[in-house]
Write a protein that holds these residues in place. Structure first.
Motif, PDB file in Angstrom:
ATOM      1  N   GLU A 120      -6.443  -5.004   8.077  1.00  0.00           N
ATOM      2  CA  GLU A 120      -6.580  -4.168   6.882  1.00  0.00           C
ATOM      3  C   GLU A 120      -5.518  -4.536   5.866  1.00  0.00           C
ATOM      4  O   GLU A 120      -4.404  -4.928   6.233  1.00  0.00           O
ATOM      5  CB  GLU A 120      -6.407  -2.687   7.266  1.00  0.00           C
ATOM      6  CG  GLU A 120      -7.523  -2.145   8.116  1.00  0.00           C
ATOM      7  CD  GLU A 120      -7.449  -0.622   8.244  1.00  0.00           C
ATOM      8  OE1 GLU A 120      -7.852  -0.108   9.298  1.00  0.00           O
ATOM      9  OE2 GLU A 120      -6.972   0.026   7.275  1.00  0.00           O
ATOM     10  N   VAL A 121      -5.865  -4.405   4.594  1.00  0.00           N
ATOM     11  CA  VAL A 121      -4.896  -4.650   3.523  1.00  0.00           C
ATOM     12  C   VAL A 121      -5.271  -3.762   2.342  1.00  0.00           C
ATOM     13  O   VAL A 121      -6.451  -3.430   2.164  1.00  0.00           O
ATOM     14  CB  VAL A 121      -4.919  -6.144   3.116  1.00  0.00           C
ATOM     15  CG1 VAL A 121      -6.182  -6.505   2.349  1.00  0.00           C
ATOM     16  CG2 VAL A 121      -3.681  -6.495   2.287  1.00  0.00           C
ATOM     17  N   THR A 122      -4.288  -3.375   1.564  1.00  0.00           N
ATOM     18  CA  THR A 122      -4.555  -2.581   0.366  1.00  0.00           C
ATOM     19  C   THR A 122      -4.419  -3.458  -0.871  1.00  0.00           C
ATOM     20  O   THR A 122      -3.448  -4.218  -0.995  1.00  0.00           O
ATOM     21  CB  THR A 122      -3.555  -1.402   0.273  1.00  0.00           C
ATOM     22  OG1 THR A 122      -3.687  -0.604   1.449  1.00  0.00           O
ATOM     23  CG2 THR A 122      -3.840  -0.546  -0.956  1.00  0.00           C
ATOM     24  N   VAL A 123      -5.428  -3.385  -1.726  1.00  0.00           N
ATOM     25  CA  VAL A 123      -5.422  -4.177  -2.959  1.00  0.00           C
ATOM     26  C   VAL A 123      -5.487  -3.213  -4.138  1.00  0.00           C
ATOM     27  O   VAL A 123      -6.308  -2.288  -4.150  1.00  0.00           O
ATOM     28  CB  VAL A 123      -6.616  -5.148  -3.007  1.00  0.00           C
ATOM     29  CG1 VAL A 123      -6.543  -6.027  -4.265  1.00  0.00           C
ATOM     30  CG2 VAL A 123      -6.642  -6.025  -1.760  1.00  0.00           C
ATOM     31  N   THR A 124      -4.605  -3.408  -5.116  1.00  0.00           N
ATOM     32  CA  THR A 124      -4.545  -2.520  -6.283  1.00  0.00           C
ATOM     33  C   THR A 124      -4.676  -3.316  -7.573  1.00  0.00           C
ATOM     34  O   THR A 124      -4.046  -4.373  -7.717  1.00  0.00           O
ATOM     35  CB  THR A 124      -3.196  -1.767  -6.290  1.00  0.00           C
ATOM     36  OG1 THR A 124      -3.066  -1.062  -5.051  1.00  0.00           O
ATOM     37  CG2 THR A 124      -3.133  -0.777  -7.450  1.00  0.00           C
ATOM     38  N   ASN A 125      -5.485  -2.806  -8.497  1.00  0.00           N
ATOM     39  CA  ASN A 125      -5.623  -3.425  -9.818  1.00  0.00           C
ATOM     40  C   ASN A 125      -4.437  -2.951 -10.661  1.00  0.00           C
ATOM     41  O   ASN A 125      -4.372  -1.790 -11.047  1.00  0.00           O
ATOM     42  CB  ASN A 125      -6.954  -3.006 -10.454  1.00  0.00           C
ATOM     43  CG  ASN A 125      -7.120  -3.595 -11.845  1.00  0.00           C
ATOM     44  OD1 ASN A 125      -6.152  -4.053 -12.465  1.00  0.00           O
ATOM     45  ND2 ASN A 125      -8.357  -3.588 -12.338  1.00  0.00           N
ATOM     46  N   LYS A 126      -3.519  -3.842 -10.973  1.00  0.00           N
ATOM     47  CA  LYS A 126      -2.276  -3.473 -11.666  1.00  0.00           C
ATOM     48  C   LYS A 126      -2.408  -3.643 -13.175  1.00  0.00           C
ATOM     49  O   LYS A 126      -1.443  -3.406 -13.913  1.00  0.00           O
ATOM     50  CB  LYS A 126      -1.115  -4.377 -11.179  1.00  0.00           C
ATOM     51  CG  LYS A 126      -0.899  -4.370  -9.691  1.00  0.00           C
ATOM     52  CD  LYS A 126      -0.411  -3.035  -9.190  1.00  0.00           C
ATOM     53  CE  LYS A 126       1.098  -2.897  -9.419  1.00  0.00           C
ATOM     54  NZ  LYS A 126       1.621  -1.630  -8.865  1.00  0.00           N
ATOM     55  N   GLY A 127      -3.567  -4.089 -13.628  1.00  0.00           N
ATOM     56  CA  GLY A 127      -3.686  -4.411 -15.054  1.00  0.00           C
ATOM     57  C   GLY A 127      -4.347  -3.319 -15.868  1.00  0.00           C
ATOM     58  O   GLY A 127      -4.493  -2.184 -15.414  1.00  0.00           O
ATOM     59  N   LYS A 128      -4.804  -3.706 -17.070  1.00  0.00           N
ATOM     60  CA  LYS A 128      -5.365  -2.726 -18.005  1.00  0.00           C
ATOM     61  C   LYS A 128      -6.894  -2.789 -18.106  1.00  0.00           C
ATOM     62  O   LYS A 128      -7.526  -2.003 -18.813  1.00  0.00           O
ATOM     63  CB  LYS A 128      -4.772  -2.936 -19.407  1.00  0.00           C
ATOM     64  CG  LYS A 128      -3.265  -2.750 -19.491  1.00  0.00           C
ATOM     65  CD  LYS A 128      -2.800  -2.853 -20.947  1.00  0.00           C
ATOM     66  CE  LYS A 128      -1.302  -2.603 -21.095  1.00  0.00           C
ATOM     67  NZ  LYS A 128      -0.514  -3.600 -20.276  1.00  0.00           N
TER      68      LYS A 128
END
Ligand code: GLC
Length: 750
Positions: A658-666
């Motif tokens: 498992e891994v967590t992916v986050t959209n850090k942009g706009k």
């Protein structure tokens, strides 16, 4: 005696039980095939094993023996099982009527065509589609190709090509799924399902063809049709997996390849065609030769003459002869002399007839010949929309320094430079033989909505004369007379979009190159413009990975747009101006120089992997061993952060990741999370990294996703040189990330 009778009775009981287990449909189909076979003469059986080219376009060297009158006569004699390069309802009906009405048994003909990435409405070249990593979209693209091809009378496509290759010098990399067997296998399955659908008796499904079996993509020096000399560990772990997946997904035909493997031409290779394909994999369709791959066994030095070709090929399991004229001219004598057993003929013919029954051709030989459906479906607007979506998804953002992209609507003065910007032909790629030249949306056409802020200068011609499917492309190697106009335009513009790369016919079959740089004077044009304006967006239009180290170092923004098919210019414009956020990932490594090729991410470690000062290491004295852009790499107009990797062995040969992916942009964007493993110590050396999972999804700004993979025996093992599959205990490394080079690392022990 009693024992023998007992064994016989037990055998009969087992046989009857087996027959009862088979579904009624198979039984019914088998009996139809057997009944028809029993009526056929030897000549008629051999006729089914004969595939003739049509009377117009060719896709290989035309043989001396082939002529139109001969073929009409053979159609009337029932000596033609299939034809290729005939399309259009009217043409197909004409041929089918001769076969059905004039021959003794009226067995319908198959009509094959290279519908590689579309019939008339063209999707991106397959290597571009592979860059989407979107299996649903790829399946949908093949579905549209099948719908249009079927509407035009074609019931068999010579696709998908699934040759794994690590050598961009080989022109046919444009036709496949790239360098990796795991991604290549998923793509093979998607395309077979797209072409064949769920019901081959329907009027919008066609039979697919897994090609080229096998090893063609490992042609030495990237030279087409050249020798292939690979070990069986590579054969089993890199070359065969996509074909096995295609067979498991019901592909109805397999095309053998031109090359030798272990010194034997594929068309005469019993090991490949009978031992592996038909026995071990239980493949129930038929094998077709590639264009004259039979006859070419004479050139290889494996057959004495055409009669020997027929003997070797038939006995090795090549069921249908494309354009060698070997079977039609020599098989009868070989059967009469006992050199080819009638059982070989019967098995081949049963396989061919079975596919024709599955297609429903005996129920209605003209089911694909409805002119109304042809008029309605070919070039349908909905297909244009679908291939536009596929094209957008195939674009890879390689560089975007200072967020030069996306371009600003309305405010920027934009110079567009490069012959390919105004080219509505190249984006169709080289395998567009069923479509119509110059029907693509060019970049300039796609940019028309922004015409008030755009000015164009060609800069230089890419070609100096006509470029066609059959000829080498005449590249402009010297004329720079347009440079000054381009430089003047660049000087007075805010930003420059340079569209450079390869002509559509510079990649594809017979299109090997010894260089991988920008062809002709394009590199000089790029550097000349850079002198006066550094705000350059390089739009690459090419059919293979290119070696562009200077551009990678100097040019702030680079888009890889391949040859994107009918809607090319619209897709590129939508990405340039940010209406679509690019999410593609490279299916092949881009080298720094051609000297690194063949190159791939899943290389072996070697005994001397460390690049220390001394020279005694597996490195170069003049270049890194790392690619310019790695497999699986692709940027976005947003950015994704990876965190909280967890790896857990949950059972025997079961690992949860498992891994967590986050959209850090706009802006929202699509990410392809990739999972790679390394079996650190094994009884057969394993690559430093192997793709064993990927997931594509979209995230809104600030949104996070918990991406979960389950690894099982199917992903954790490997084949040894004898083709035995092993999952071995021991330590594994794992990496989950955004490319084959970047991610979070972990490990587990089996
Ligand atoms: C060509 C190609 C093959 C194609 C066939 C028929 O030579 O190798 O991929 O399907 O001939 O056109």
């Amino acid at each position: 005696m009693t024992n023998k009778i007992t064994c016989y009775l037990v055998g009969m009981i087992l046989l009857i039980m087996a027959a009862c287990e088979q579904p009624a449909a198979t039984n019914e189909l088998d009996s139809k095939v057997s009944n028809l076979l029993s009526e056929m003469t030897l000549e008629e059986k051999i006729g089914q094993m004969n595939l003739y080219n049509g009377f117009w376009s060719i896709t290989g060297p035309p043989p001396a023996e082939g002529d139109a009158a001969n073929k009409y006569q053979h159609l009337e004699e029932g000596s033609v099982g299939a034809m290729l390069n005939i399309h259009g309802v009217e043409n197909v009906r004409k041929i089918q009527e001769i076969a059905v009405n004039n021959s003794r048994l009226g067995i319908p003909v198959l009509f094959g065509y290279d519908v590689i990435h579309g019939y008339k409405t063209l999707s991106p070249i397959p290597l571009a589609e592979a860059a989407s990593w979107d299996m649903d979209a790829i399946e949908g693209s093949a579905r549209i190709a099948a719908i249009e091809a079927a509407a035009a009378g074609i019931n068999w496509t010579f696709a998908p090509m699934m040759d794994i290759s690590r050598d961009a010098r080989w022109g046919r990399v444009m036709e496949g799924g790239g360098e990796d067997p795991f991604l290549g296998s998923r793509i093979a399955a998607a395309r077979v399902k797209g072409f064949q659908g769920n019901d081959l008796s329907a009027t919008n499904t066609i039979i697919a063809c897994a090609k080229h079996f096998a090893g063609y993509g490992f042609a030495e020096a990237g030279r087409d049709y050249n020798t292939v000399d690979i070990g069986t560990v590579t054969l089993y772990n890199e070359v065969l997996p996509p074909f096995k997946v295609a067979v498991d997904n019901g592909v109805r035909t397999v095309m053998n390849s031109f090359n030798i493997l272990n010194g034997i031409p594929a068309n005469g290779d019993r090991f490949l065609q009978r031992d592996i394909l038909k026995q071990a994999w239980s493949f129930g369709g038929f094998v077709v030769s590639d264009w004259s791959s039979g006859r070419e066994m004479i050139n290889h030095g494996y057959a004495r003459d055409l009669r020997h070709v027929a003997e070797l090929a038939a006995n090795a399991g090549s069921d249908m002869d494309m354009e060698s004229y070997a079977y039609i001219n020599h098989l009868k004598a070989l059967v009469d002399s006992g050199q080819v057993d009638m059982s070989v003929i019967d098995d081949a013919v049963k396989r061919i007839l079975k596919v024709k029954f599955e297609l429903g051709l005996f129920d209605d030989p003209y089911k694909y010949c409805d002119p109304e459906r042809e008029r309605e479906l070919v070039y349908h607007d909905a297909h244009q929309e679908a291939v536009l979506d596929m094209a957008r998804k195939s674009i890879v953002l390689l560089k975007n320094e200072n967020n030069l992209l996306p371009l600003q609507k309305g405010s920027q003065k934009i110079a567009v430079i490069g012959a390919l910007a105004d080219d509505n032909n190249s984006p169709l790629g080289s395998w567009r033989i069923s479509s119509d030249d110059s029907t693509a949306v060019s970049v300039l056409k796609g940019l028309e909505p922004y015409k008030d802020q755009i000015s164009y200068a060609k800069g230089a011609d890419l070609i100096t004369g006509p470029a066609t499917f059959l000829q080498k492309v005449p590249i402009n190697e010297s004329d720079k007379s347009g440079f000054n106009e381009a430089i003047r335009l660049a000087r007075r513009s805010d930003i420059v979009v340079m569209v450079l790369g390869e002509h559509g016919f510079q990649s594809g079959e017979g299109r090997s190159r010894t260089k991988l740089d920008l062809p002709g004077v394009q590199q000089e044009l790029l550097e000349a413009v850079f002198e006066v304006n550094q705000n350059i967006v390089l739009v690459l239009m090419n059919g293979r990975p290119l070696a562009i180290p200077w551009a990678a170092e100097h040019i702030p923004a680079i888009l890889e747009t391949w040859h994107l098919g009918s809607q090319s210019g619209n897709a590129i414009a939508q990405v340039l101006f940010g209406d679509h956020n690019p999410g593609g990932k490279l299916p092949m490594s881009f080298p720094r120089s051609v000297g690194q090729v063949p190159i791939s991410y899943n290389r072996y470690n070697t005994g001397r992997p460390d690049a220390l000062d001394l020279v005694f290491w597996s490195t170069y004295t003049d270049e890194s061993i790392e690619p310019l852009f790695p497999f699986g790499y692709g940027l976005s107009y947003t950015s994704f952060d990876y965190s909280d990797l967890s790896v857990e062995v949950t059972g025997e040969n079961q690992v949860s990741v498992e891994v967590t992916v986050t959209n850090k942009g706009k802006v929202a964007g699509e990410e392809v999370t990739q999972l790679y493993i390394r079996d650190v110590v094994a009884s057969v050396v394993r690559p430093i990294k192997e793709l064993k999972g990927f997931q594509k999804y979209s995230l809104d700004p600030g949104q996070s996703r918990n991406v979960v993979f389950q690894l099982t025996e199917a992903e954790l093992g490997f084949y040894d040189g004898a083709g035995n599959y092993h999952v071995e205990p021991g330590e594994f490394e794992i990496m989950v990330g955004t490319s084959s080079k970047e991610g979070l690392n972990g490990n587990f022990t089996l």
